[in-house]
Scaffold this motif. Structure first.
Motif, mmCIF file in Angstrom:
data_model
loop_
_atom_site.group_PDB
_atom_site.id
_atom_site.type_symbol
_atom_site.label_atom_id
_atom_site.label_comp_id
_atom_site.label_asym_id
_atom_site.label_seq_id
_atom_site.Cartn_x
_atom_site.Cartn_y
_atom_site.Cartn_z
ATOM 1 N N MET A 1 1.040 -1.483 -0.215
ATOM 2 C CA MET A 1 0.299 0.139 0.062
ATOM 3 C C MET A 1 0.807 1.671 0.173
ATOM 4 O O MET A 1 2.287 0.694 0.457
ATOM 5 C CB MET A 1 -0.981 0.264 1.346
ATOM 6 C CG MET A 1 -2.389 -0.602 1.479
ATOM 7 S SD MET A 1 -3.193 -0.741 3.147
ATOM 8 C CE MET A 1 -3.723 -1.905 3.158
ATOM 9 N N ASN A 2 0.144 2.061 -0.688
ATOM 10 C CA ASN A 2 1.049 3.264 -0.397
ATOM 11 C C ASN A 2 0.325 4.473 0.027
ATOM 12 O O ASN A 2 -0.848 5.090 -0.118
ATOM 13 C CB ASN A 2 1.832 3.773 -2.135
ATOM 14 C CG ASN A 2 2.537 3.049 -2.625
ATOM 15 O OD1 ASN A 2 3.684 2.836 -2.449
ATOM 16 N ND2 ASN A 2 2.450 2.726 -3.400
ATOM 17 N N TYR A 3 0.898 5.492 0.943
ATOM 18 C CA TYR A 3 0.502 6.589 1.443
ATOM 19 C C TYR A 3 1.071 7.885 0.791
ATOM 20 O O TYR A 3 2.419 7.657 1.113
ATOM 21 C CB TYR A 3 0.367 6.466 3.016
ATOM 22 C CG TYR A 3 -0.534 4.653 3.149
ATOM 23 C CD1 TYR A 3 -1.821 5.174 3.593
ATOM 24 C CD2 TYR A 3 0.357 3.937 3.537
ATOM 25 C CE1 TYR A 3 -2.169 3.961 3.431
ATOM 26 C CE2 TYR A 3 -0.389 3.162 4.195
ATOM 27 C CZ TYR A 3 -1.629 3.033 4.279
ATOM 28 O OH TYR A 3 -2.621 1.881 4.314
ATOM 29 N N SER A 4 0.502 8.485 0.866
ATOM 30 C CA SER A 4 0.817 10.187 0.227
ATOM 31 C C SER A 4 0.878 10.819 1.287
ATOM 32 O O SER A 4 1.860 12.196 1.287
ATOM 33 C CB SER A 4 0.345 10.619 -0.781
ATOM 34 O OG SER A 4 -1.077 10.716 -0.867
ATOM 35 N N ASP A 5 0.215 10.798 2.246
ATOM 36 C CA ASP A 5 -0.346 12.488 3.658
ATOM 37 C C ASP A 5 1.150 12.166 3.903
ATOM 38 O O ASP A 5 1.620 11.091 4.830
ATOM 39 C CB ASP A 5 -1.370 11.980 3.929
ATOM 40 C CG ASP A 5 -1.715 12.600 5.244
ATOM 41 O OD1 ASP A 5 -1.238 13.648 5.087
ATOM 42 O OD2 ASP A 5 -2.286 11.361 6.479
ATOM 43 N N SER A 6 1.756 13.138 4.395
ATOM 44 C CA SER A 6 3.228 13.213 5.070
ATOM 45 C C SER A 6 2.429 13.199 6.909
ATOM 46 O O SER A 6 3.841 13.071 7.824
ATOM 47 C CB SER A 6 3.492 14.889 4.715
ATOM 48 O OG SER A 6 3.109 15.948 5.760
ATOM 49 N N GLU A 7 1.254 13.057 7.226
ATOM 50 C CA GLU A 7 1.696 13.273 8.781
ATOM 51 C C GLU A 7 1.425 11.436 8.985
ATOM 52 O O GLU A 7 1.784 11.314 9.626
ATOM 53 C CB GLU A 7 0.102 13.670 8.933
ATOM 54 C CG GLU A 7 0.083 13.547 10.384
ATOM 55 C CD GLU A 7 -1.021 14.429 10.845
ATOM 56 O OE1 GLU A 7 -1.110 14.549 12.166
ATOM 57 O OE2 GLU A 7 -1.381 14.816 10.068
ATOM 58 N N THR A 8 0.610 10.993 7.856
ATOM 59 C CA THR A 8 0.501 9.685 8.495
ATOM 60 C C THR A 8 1.686 9.181 7.741
ATOM 61 O O THR A 8 1.878 8.053 8.590
ATOM 62 C CB THR A 8 -0.568 9.003 7.445
ATOM 63 O OG1 THR A 8 -1.808 9.477 7.167
ATOM 64 C CG2 THR A 8 -0.779 6.960 6.640
#
Length: 115
Positions: free
Chosen positions: A1-8
């Motif tokens: 899975m890829n997440y782009s949200d910097s906080e996440t």
């Protein structure tokens, strides 16, 4: 899975690195990751997958440690305990780097209890 949200990505990185807290405070490497996961999983949905991966690794490492500890009476377990110690440091670092890149990295040799 890829997440782009910097906080996440940042919290996922902290979650993986929190496994290393046990180096400074005994037991913290077991408690801190689970607390971080439970506190942040509703606020940042991407954290849930990382929390499950880290928890699966914790449970797997405890099982491996117990088995290798028993095998140490046959002297086979001593090198295996050493290897487990090394991968218990290396895997969270790799997981943290990958999480910071927005990737969920599956720890090798992990038994999947939570999915």
């Amino acid at each position: 899975m890829n997440y782009s949200d910097s906080e996440t990505r940042q919290w996922a990185m902290f979650l993986h690195l929190s496994l290393l807290a046990g180096v400074l405070v005994p037991g913290a490497g077991f408690i801190l990751p689970i607390i971080l996961w439970q506190v942040k999983k509703n606020e940042l949905p991407g954290i849930d997958a990382h929390g499950k991966m880290v928890t699966n690794w914790l449970i797997s490492a405890v099982i491996y440690g117990a088995v290798f500890g028993l095998l140490s009476f046959l002297l086979i377990g001593l090198p295996l305990l050493g290897i487990l110690g090394i991968v218990s440091i290396v895997f969270p670092i790799i997981g943290a780097v990958k999480a910071n890149e927005g990737i969920l990295w599956s720890y090798p040799l992990t038994i999947r209890f939570l999915s």
